[in-house]
Design a protein around this motif. Structure first.
Motif, PDB file in Angstrom:
ATOM      1  N   ALA A 276      88.426  85.597 -22.949  1.00  0.00           N
ATOM      2  CA  ALA A 276      87.785  85.436 -24.175  1.00  0.00           C
ATOM      3  C   ALA A 276      86.532  84.452 -24.233  1.00  0.00           C
ATOM      4  CB  ALA A 276      88.886  84.765 -25.015  1.00  0.00           C
ATOM      5  N   GLU A 310      93.343  87.679 -28.950  1.00  0.00           N
ATOM      6  CA  GLU A 310      92.651  87.215 -30.315  1.00  0.00           C
ATOM      7  C   GLU A 310      92.689  85.946 -30.830  1.00  0.00           C
ATOM      8  OE1 GLU A 310      90.655  88.000 -33.731  1.00  0.00           O
ATOM      9  OE2 GLU A 310      90.965  89.359 -32.131  1.00  0.00           O
ATOM     10  N   ASN A 313      90.043  84.057 -29.157  1.00  0.00           N
ATOM     11  CA  ASN A 313      88.862  84.403 -29.572  1.00  0.00           C
ATOM     12  C   ASN A 313      88.509  83.393 -31.021  1.00  0.00           C
ATOM     13  OD1 ASN A 313      87.021  86.089 -28.359  1.00  0.00           O
ATOM     14  ND2 ASN A 313      88.771  87.821 -28.814  1.00  0.00           N
ATOM     15  N   ASP A 317      85.425  81.084 -31.737  1.00  0.00           N
ATOM     16  CA  ASP A 317      84.592  81.364 -32.522  1.00  0.00           C
ATOM     17  C   ASP A 317      84.593  80.283 -33.446  1.00  0.00           C
ATOM     18  OD1 ASP A 317      82.949  83.308 -34.156  1.00  0.00           O
ATOM     19  OD2 ASP A 317      84.566  83.132 -35.580  1.00  0.00           O
TER      20      ASP A 317
END
Length: 416
Positions: A276, A310, A313, A317
């Motif tokens: 990631a 995820e 991430n 982000d």
């Protein structure tokens, strides 16, 4: 989430009952203790006023109208005299059968010490029994009279009540907890049903909304193909993409809220973080920010591979999105201080971070600028999804600010 809510419901209910039982039984026990202590004090003072004797008339005035000649037999007491030269003498032991002259002689040192260290009233243990005593100065003599009252018969009812209160309190709490465990599902059933309906609505509505959005997107692309491309078609495409992203996140959030939706297994946390983190390298550097990655290899946790990826991430982000221009984003994964947990920290420099309420960071749709016209991307759902995932994995997540950086910390238990 339902299981967590059920546990909290049971915990709050049991805690509430515990407080009620403690307050009720505790109040009764304290009131009884106060009454017992007052009775002991009253009897001692009554003995002092009546030269070491109890009579019915005086007892009724001091101890209440229920006192009679027979009820006074429960008070066991004796009297001693102590001369100025320290000579101890048994004056009266006709109202007690457990104290003799030899008992006084064998306990004389402790009795003398207790009397000398007390100005009026005190307590002492004689032959392993508790006594309260009161001192009376003899008029016209150099002696001090000490009247000792055996408190065992008086405190027996209080101690029995205390034991009964503890037994009833614990028994009632255990019984209530068992009943609650059996019936808690019925108690929270309306909430569970409402929650399930909400999840189904979000999922169904999301899928239903995707169809008109796909048609709008196709129509817009068709207009562009026939030469009608302008700022309005571009705006339509951007809003369709934005709505599609929002719908996908809402559906993902609804699906991730339950542990049963994910199959947990031993996952290489280090590898998930590495993949990631590397996927954001070009994007963060393109924005002119510094990017630092430190990952300790070989850290395995209980999770689900894609969801764990995820999760990382979402955190990176968010860090990139709210990092200062020319600031720094850091991703650090290490063992905890005790070597039992894997600790992931995602930091981003943010000079205006002091004014943010980090307790609300993981609320759905929360935006730090409290504005609907934010220039940042996203919808305030990502961190809420991250929190749900961490809970499913049995870990902890929190947000903090060290004066320069916003720090998102995830703690997951290591699995060998």
């Amino acid at each position: 989430m339902i299981k967590r809510f059920r546990r909290k419901f049971i915990a709050v209910a049991v805690l509430s009952l515990s407080i009620i039982l403690f307050a009720s039984f505790g109040g009764i026990v304290l009131a009884t203790q106060f009454r017992t202590d007052r009775e002991i004090t009253s009897v001692l003072r009554l003995l002092a006023q009546n030269k070491g004797q109890l009579n019915q008339k005086a007892a009724r005035k001091t101890l209440g109208p229920d006192s009679n000649k027979d009820s006074l037999f429960k008070y066991r007491y004796f009297a001693l005299s102590l001369s100025n030269k320290g000579k101890l003498k048994l004056v009266d032991n006709t109202h007690i059968s457990t104290i003799s002259a030899s008992d006084i002689s064998s306990n004389s040192a402790s009795i003398k010490k207790a009397i000398k260290n007390t100005t009026s009233e005190g307590s002492i243990m004689i032959n392993s029994n508790p006594y309260r005593f009161i001192l009376v100065k003899s008029k016209g003599s150099n002696q001090t009279i000490a009247i000792f009252l055996d408190t065992t018969p008086i405190t027996a009812s209080y101690k029995h009540l205390f034991r009964v209160a503890i037994f009833l309190g614990i028994s009632g709490l255990i019984f209530f907890t068992l009943i609650l465990l059996l019936l808690s599902n019925q108690a929270i059933k309306p909430i569970v049903e409402a929650y399930e309906k909400q999840r189904r609505f979000i999922t169904n509505a999301g899928h239903e909304l995707k169809t008109p959005l796909a048609i709008i997107s196709a129509n817009t692309e068709m207009e562009e193909m026939i030469g009608k491309s302008d700022e309005w078609t571009e705006s339509t495409k951007e809003q369709v993409e934005r709505l599609t992203m929002l719908i996908n996140q809402l559906i993902s959030l609804a699906r991730m809220s339950e542990k049963d939706e994910l199959v947990l297994e031993r996952v290489d946390f280090s590898d998930s973080v590495k993949r990631a983190a590397n996927s954001f390298k070009s994007l963060i550097q393109k924005d002119g920010k510094n990017y630092n990655i430190e990952i300790e290899p070989g850290l395995f946790v209980n999770g689900e591979k894609q969801s764990l990826y995820e999760l990382v991430n979402i955190l990176i982000d968010n860090a990139n999105k709210y990092c200062d221009e020319t600031g720094q984003v850091s991703v650090n994964l290490n063992k905890g201080s005790l070597g039992r947990n894997a600790v992931l920290q995602v930091k981003n420099s943010f000079k205006d971070g002091k004014s943010i309420n980090y307790n609300k960071f993981f609320e759905r749709f929360y935006r730090s600028d409290e504005s609907h016209n934010s220039q940042k991307g996203g919808f305030g759902i990502g961190l809420s999804m991250a929190q749900d995932l961490v809970r499913v994995f049995g870990g902890k997540i929190n947000a903090s600010y060290d004066g320069k950086n916003v720090i998102l910390t995830v703690i997951l238990k290591l699995r060998k």
